[in-house]
Design a protein around this motif. Structure first.
Motif, PDB file in Angstrom:
ATOM      1  N   ASP A  67       0.827  -1.214   0.000  1.00 56.29           N
ATOM      2  CA  ASP A  67       0.000   0.000   0.000  1.00 56.29           C
ATOM      3  C   ASP A  67       0.859   1.261   0.000  1.00 56.29           C
ATOM      4  OD1 ASP A  67      -2.381   1.392  -0.072  1.00 56.29           O
ATOM      5  OD2 ASP A  67      -2.613   1.432   2.106  1.00 56.29           O
ATOM      6  N   ARG A  68       1.829   1.305  -0.928  1.00 55.91           N
ATOM      7  CA  ARG A  68       2.736   2.451  -1.014  1.00 55.91           C
ATOM      8  C   ARG A  68       2.732   3.048  -2.425  1.00 55.91           C
ATOM      9  NH1 ARG A  68       7.837  -0.011   2.509  1.00 55.91           N
ATOM     10  NH2 ARG A  68       6.810   0.158   4.518  1.00 55.91           N
ATOM     11  N   LEU A  69       1.559   3.181  -3.011  1.00 55.94           N
ATOM     12  CA  LEU A  69       1.460   3.675  -4.378  1.00 55.94           C
ATOM     13  C   LEU A  69       1.604   5.188  -4.486  1.00 55.94           C
ATOM     14  CD1 LEU A  69      -1.323   1.330  -5.809  1.00 55.94           C
ATOM     15  CD2 LEU A  69       1.147   1.247  -6.245  1.00 55.94           C
ATOM     16  N   ASP A  70       1.905   5.873  -3.385  1.00 57.18           N
ATOM     17  CA  ASP A  70       2.224   7.295  -3.451  1.00 57.18           C
ATOM     18  C   ASP A  70       3.717   7.534  -3.681  1.00 57.18           C
ATOM     19  OD1 ASP A  70      -0.346   8.199  -3.217  1.00 57.18           O
ATOM     20  OD2 ASP A  70      -0.279   8.371  -1.039  1.00 57.18           O
ATOM     21  N   VAL A  71       4.499   6.465  -3.739  1.00 53.91           N
ATOM     22  CA  VAL A  71       5.917   6.595  -4.071  1.00 53.91           C
ATOM     23  C   VAL A  71       6.060   6.759  -5.579  1.00 53.91           C
ATOM     24  CG1 VAL A  71       8.162   5.441  -4.046  1.00 53.91           C
ATOM     25  CG2 VAL A  71       6.625   5.215  -2.079  1.00 53.91           C
ATOM     26  N   GLU A  72       6.810   7.784  -6.004  1.00 51.91           N
ATOM     27  CA  GLU A  72       7.038   8.027  -7.422  1.00 51.91           C
ATOM     28  C   GLU A  72       8.125   7.083  -7.945  1.00 51.91           C
ATOM     29  OE1 GLU A  72       6.190  12.830  -6.829  1.00 51.91           O
ATOM     30  OE2 GLU A  72       8.144  12.121  -7.553  1.00 51.91           O
ATOM     31  N   LEU A  73       7.939   6.605  -9.188  1.00 46.14           N
ATOM     32  CA  LEU A  73       8.909   5.690  -9.783  1.00 46.14           C
ATOM     33  C   LEU A  73       9.470   6.280 -11.070  1.00 46.14           C
ATOM     34  CD1 LEU A  73       7.299   2.132  -9.394  1.00 46.14           C
ATOM     35  CD2 LEU A  73       9.104   3.178  -8.022  1.00 46.14           C
ATOM     36  N   ALA A  74      10.787   6.408 -11.120  1.00 50.83           N
ATOM     37  CA  ALA A  74      11.491   6.769 -12.345  1.00 50.83           C
ATOM     38  C   ALA A  74      12.193   5.519 -12.855  1.00 50.83           C
ATOM     39  CB  ALA A  74      12.507   7.876 -12.075  1.00 50.83           C
ATOM     40  N   TYR A  75      12.106   5.279 -14.146  1.00 51.81           N
ATOM     41  CA  TYR A  75      12.610   4.039 -14.736  1.00 51.81           C
ATOM     42  C   TYR A  75      13.776   4.350 -15.667  1.00 51.81           C
ATOM     43  CZ  TYR A  75      12.389  -0.424 -17.339  1.00 51.81           C
ATOM     44  OH  TYR A  75      12.684  -1.628 -17.940  1.00 51.81           O
ATOM     45  N   LEU A  76      14.903   3.646 -15.457  1.00 56.55           N
ATOM     46  CA  LEU A  76      16.084   3.820 -16.296  1.00 56.55           C
ATOM     47  C   LEU A  76      16.482   2.469 -16.901  1.00 56.55           C
ATOM     48  CD1 LEU A  76      16.184   6.428 -14.510  1.00 56.55           C
ATOM     49  CD2 LEU A  76      18.671   6.295 -14.720  1.00 56.55           C
ATOM     50  N   THR A 103       8.471  15.139 -13.808  1.00 58.47           N
ATOM     51  CA  THR A 103       7.223  15.200 -13.048  1.00 58.47           C
ATOM     52  C   THR A 103       6.556  13.837 -13.038  1.00 58.47           C
ATOM     53  OG1 THR A 103       6.905  17.514 -13.678  1.00 58.47           O
ATOM     54  CG2 THR A 103       4.971  16.331 -12.880  1.00 58.47           C
ATOM     55  N   ALA A 104       6.013  13.458 -11.897  1.00 59.50           N
ATOM     56  CA  ALA A 104       5.308  12.179 -11.784  1.00 59.50           C
ATOM     57  C   ALA A 104       3.851  12.342 -12.205  1.00 59.50           C
ATOM     58  CB  ALA A 104       5.372  11.662 -10.356  1.00 59.50           C
ATOM     59  N   HIS A 105       3.385  11.400 -13.024  1.00 56.35           N
ATOM     60  CA  HIS A 105       2.008  11.401 -13.502  1.00 56.35           C
ATOM     61  C   HIS A 105       1.337  10.087 -13.083  1.00 56.35           C
ATOM     62  CE1 HIS A 105       2.726  14.859 -16.246  1.00 56.35           C
ATOM     63  NE2 HIS A 105       3.950  14.353 -16.292  1.00 56.35           N
ATOM     64  N   ARG A 106       0.110  10.197 -12.603  1.00 52.78           N
ATOM     65  CA  ARG A 106      -0.636   9.000 -12.216  1.00 52.78           C
ATOM     66  C   ARG A 106      -1.123   8.296 -13.476  1.00 52.78           C
ATOM     67  NH1 ARG A 106      -0.803   6.600  -7.201  1.00 52.78           N
ATOM     68  NH2 ARG A 106      -1.145   8.640  -6.222  1.00 52.78           N
ATOM     69  N   VAL A 107      -0.716   7.038 -13.661  1.00 51.88           N
ATOM     70  CA  VAL A 107      -1.099   6.253 -14.834  1.00 51.88           C
ATOM     71  C   VAL A 107      -1.744   4.950 -14.373  1.00 51.88           C
ATOM     72  CG1 VAL A 107       0.714   7.240 -16.303  1.00 51.88           C
ATOM     73  CG2 VAL A 107       1.193   5.180 -14.958  1.00 51.88           C
ATOM     74  N   PRO A 162      -0.441  -2.733 -20.941  1.00 49.81           N
ATOM     75  CA  PRO A 162      -0.991  -1.574 -20.233  1.00 49.81           C
ATOM     76  C   PRO A 162      -1.137  -0.400 -21.201  1.00 49.81           C
ATOM     77  CG  PRO A 162       0.987  -2.438 -19.146  1.00 49.81           C
ATOM     78  CD  PRO A 162       0.925  -3.047 -20.501  1.00 49.81           C
ATOM     79  N   MET A 163      -1.953   0.560 -20.805  1.00 51.47           N
ATOM     80  CA  MET A 163      -2.097   1.811 -21.540  1.00 51.47           C
ATOM     81  C   MET A 163      -1.797   2.963 -20.592  1.00 51.47           C
ATOM     82  SD  MET A 163      -5.657   0.881 -23.524  1.00 51.47           S
ATOM     83  CE  MET A 163      -5.789   2.498 -24.292  1.00 51.47           C
ATOM     84  N   ARG A 164      -1.364   4.092 -21.148  1.00 50.31           N
ATOM     85  CA  ARG A 164      -1.047   5.234 -20.289  1.00 50.31           C
ATOM     86  C   ARG A 164      -2.278   6.030 -19.899  1.00 50.31           C
ATOM     87  NH1 ARG A 164       2.563   8.599 -24.570  1.00 50.31           N
ATOM     88  NH2 ARG A 164       2.988   6.475 -25.269  1.00 50.31           N
ATOM     89  N   MET A 165      -3.442   5.630 -20.372  1.00 54.38           N
ATOM     90  CA  MET A 165      -4.681   6.335 -20.064  1.00 54.38           C
ATOM     91  C   MET A 165      -5.801   5.318 -19.905  1.00 54.38           C
ATOM     92  SD  MET A 165      -5.267   7.942 -23.881  1.00 54.38           S
ATOM     93  CE  MET A 165      -3.570   8.530 -23.905  1.00 54.38           C
ATOM     94  N   GLN A 166      -6.966   5.801 -19.520  1.00 51.52           N
ATOM     95  CA  GLN A 166      -8.128   4.930 -19.377  1.00 51.52           C
ATOM     96  C   GLN A 166      -8.556   4.408 -20.758  1.00 51.52           C
ATOM     97  OE1 GLN A 166      -8.741   4.125 -16.481  1.00 51.52           O
ATOM     98  NE2 GLN A 166      -8.287   5.822 -15.129  1.00 51.52           N
ATOM     99  N   PRO A 167      -9.134   3.197 -20.843  1.00 52.45           N
ATOM    100  CA  PRO A 167      -9.611   2.363 -19.724  1.00 52.45           C
ATOM    101  C   PRO A 167      -8.531   1.564 -19.006  1.00 52.45           C
ATOM    102  CG  PRO A 167     -10.119   1.303 -21.805  1.00 52.45           C
ATOM    103  CD  PRO A 167      -9.549   2.650 -22.159  1.00 52.45           C
ATOM    104  N   GLY A 168      -7.284   1.532 -19.518  1.00 53.96           N
ATOM    105  CA  GLY A 168      -6.221   0.917 -18.750  1.00 53.96           C
ATOM    106  C   GLY A 168      -5.387  -0.123 -19.461  1.00 53.96           C
ATOM    107  N   LEU A 169      -6.023  -0.989 -20.272  1.00 53.77           N
ATOM    108  CA  LEU A 169      -5.252  -2.018 -20.969  1.00 53.77           C
ATOM    109  C   LEU A 169      -5.836  -2.280 -22.342  1.00 53.77           C
ATOM    110  CD1 LEU A 169      -7.050  -4.858 -20.979  1.00 53.77           C
ATOM    111  CD2 LEU A 169      -6.179  -5.057 -18.667  1.00 53.77           C
ATOM    112  N   THR A 218      -7.542  -0.224  -8.699  1.00 53.27           N
ATOM    113  CA  THR A 218      -8.331   0.960  -8.340  1.00 53.27           C
ATOM    114  C   THR A 218      -7.491   2.229  -8.246  1.00 53.27           C
ATOM    115  OG1 THR A 218      -8.076   0.327  -6.006  1.00 53.27           O
ATOM    116  CG2 THR A 218     -10.109  -0.363  -7.132  1.00 53.27           C
ATOM    117  N   THR A 219      -6.213   2.073  -7.912  1.00 57.79           N
ATOM    118  CA  THR A 219      -5.291   3.215  -7.827  1.00 57.79           C
ATOM    119  C   THR A 219      -4.169   3.034  -8.831  1.00 57.79           C
ATOM    120  OG1 THR A 219      -5.755   3.442  -5.456  1.00 57.79           O
ATOM    121  CG2 THR A 219      -3.780   4.555  -6.305  1.00 57.79           C
ATOM    122  N   GLY A 220      -3.836   4.086  -9.556  1.00 56.33           N
ATOM    123  CA  GLY A 220      -2.737   4.026 -10.500  1.00 56.33           C
ATOM    124  C   GLY A 220      -1.392   4.171  -9.808  1.00 56.33           C
ATOM    125  N   TRP A 221      -0.312   4.159 -10.600  1.00 60.54           N
ATOM    126  CA  TRP A 221       1.011   4.373 -10.050  1.00 60.54           C
ATOM    127  C   TRP A 221       1.601   5.661 -10.610  1.00 60.54           C
ATOM    128  CZ3 TRP A 221       5.756   3.709 -12.973  1.00 60.54           C
ATOM    129  CH2 TRP A 221       5.598   3.188 -14.259  1.00 60.54           C
TER     130      TRP A 221
END
Length: 225
Positions: A67-76, A103-107, A162-169, A218-221
């Motif tokens: 339950d730590r989906l408020d942590v921002e993730l940068a991928y390298l 900037t972190a975006h909820r996806v 996955p998709m970067r926007m709704q509906p999700g996949l 229910t919650t994005g990352w």
């Protein structure tokens, strides 16, 4: 989750023999050998993942389960991957620069029914072995995306992304040359079959399944880009 003020704002998680870019070497880095290594840095506001799609999925799975989906993730990643294409994430020097300044975006967060995150692509296949990138046996059964039947009978394989926007996949049946025939988007993709194997972010689940589902959590990352 509110970041712990006693911990650094940024942290780097390094997988395998990956090298941390020079521009980020002043940030505390940990080499991941066990889930506890991920847990140790998730009090930070932003975690920088230096690894593969499977490694990013492992970190996201851990955040989901704790339950730590408020942590921002940068991928390298080392190069362009299925996850960078799906979510529009940067690569190379741009990824290194934005890891700190982006900037972190909820996806949408796509997961399976076992609680594993999917960041790049999944395959439903009818065999464990591949010949020149194609399954050696057909996939039998039925798959649906929300209320749309993707196939009923026999196909080469099914790809879920996955998709970067709704509906999700989105999902598609694949031709013998492993090319999508028709994409269908939705919130969930479900498979019923006499037996199939799941390949999730290039890692094969080591058991046959009769049912498998990928769906939008229910919650994005929080993806940094």
């Amino acid at each position: 989750m509110i970041p712990d003020p006693t911990k650094p704002e940024f942290a780097v998680l390094r997988f395998g023999d990956r090298r941390v870019p020079r521009a980020l070497r002043d940030i505390p880095a940990s080499t991941v050998t066990a889930p506890a290594d991920i847990d140790a840095v998730t009090g930070c506001r932003r975690v920088i993942v230096v690894g593969s799609d499977a490694d990013l999925a492992a970190v996201l799975t851990r955040l989901l389960r704790t339950d730590r989906l408020d942590v921002e993730l940068a991928y390298l990643p080392r190069w362009r991957t299925a996850a960078t294409r799906a979510y529009g994430l940067p690569t190379g020097w741009r990824a290194a620069r934005l890891a700190r300044a982006g900037t972190a975006h909820r996806v949408p967060l796509i997961r399976d029914d076992g609680g594993h995150a999917l960041v790049g692509a999944a395959l439903w296949v009818g065999a464990t072995e591949f010949d020149s990138g194609a399954p050696t046996a057909s996939l039998h059964g039925e798959a649906v995306v929300d209320d749309t039947v993707l196939f009923d009978g026999e196909v080469t394989a099914i790809r879920v992304e996955p998709m970067r926007m709704q509906p999700g996949l989105r999902a598609a049946a694949l031709s013998r040359r492993m090319r999508p025939t028709r994409w269908v988007s939705g919130r969930a993709a479900q498979l019923g079959t006499p037996g199939a194997f799941v390949v999730r972010d290039d890692e094969t689940v080591n058991r046959s399944m009769r049912r498998s589902t990928f769906y939008r959590h229910t919650t994005g990352w929080l993806a940094v880009r």
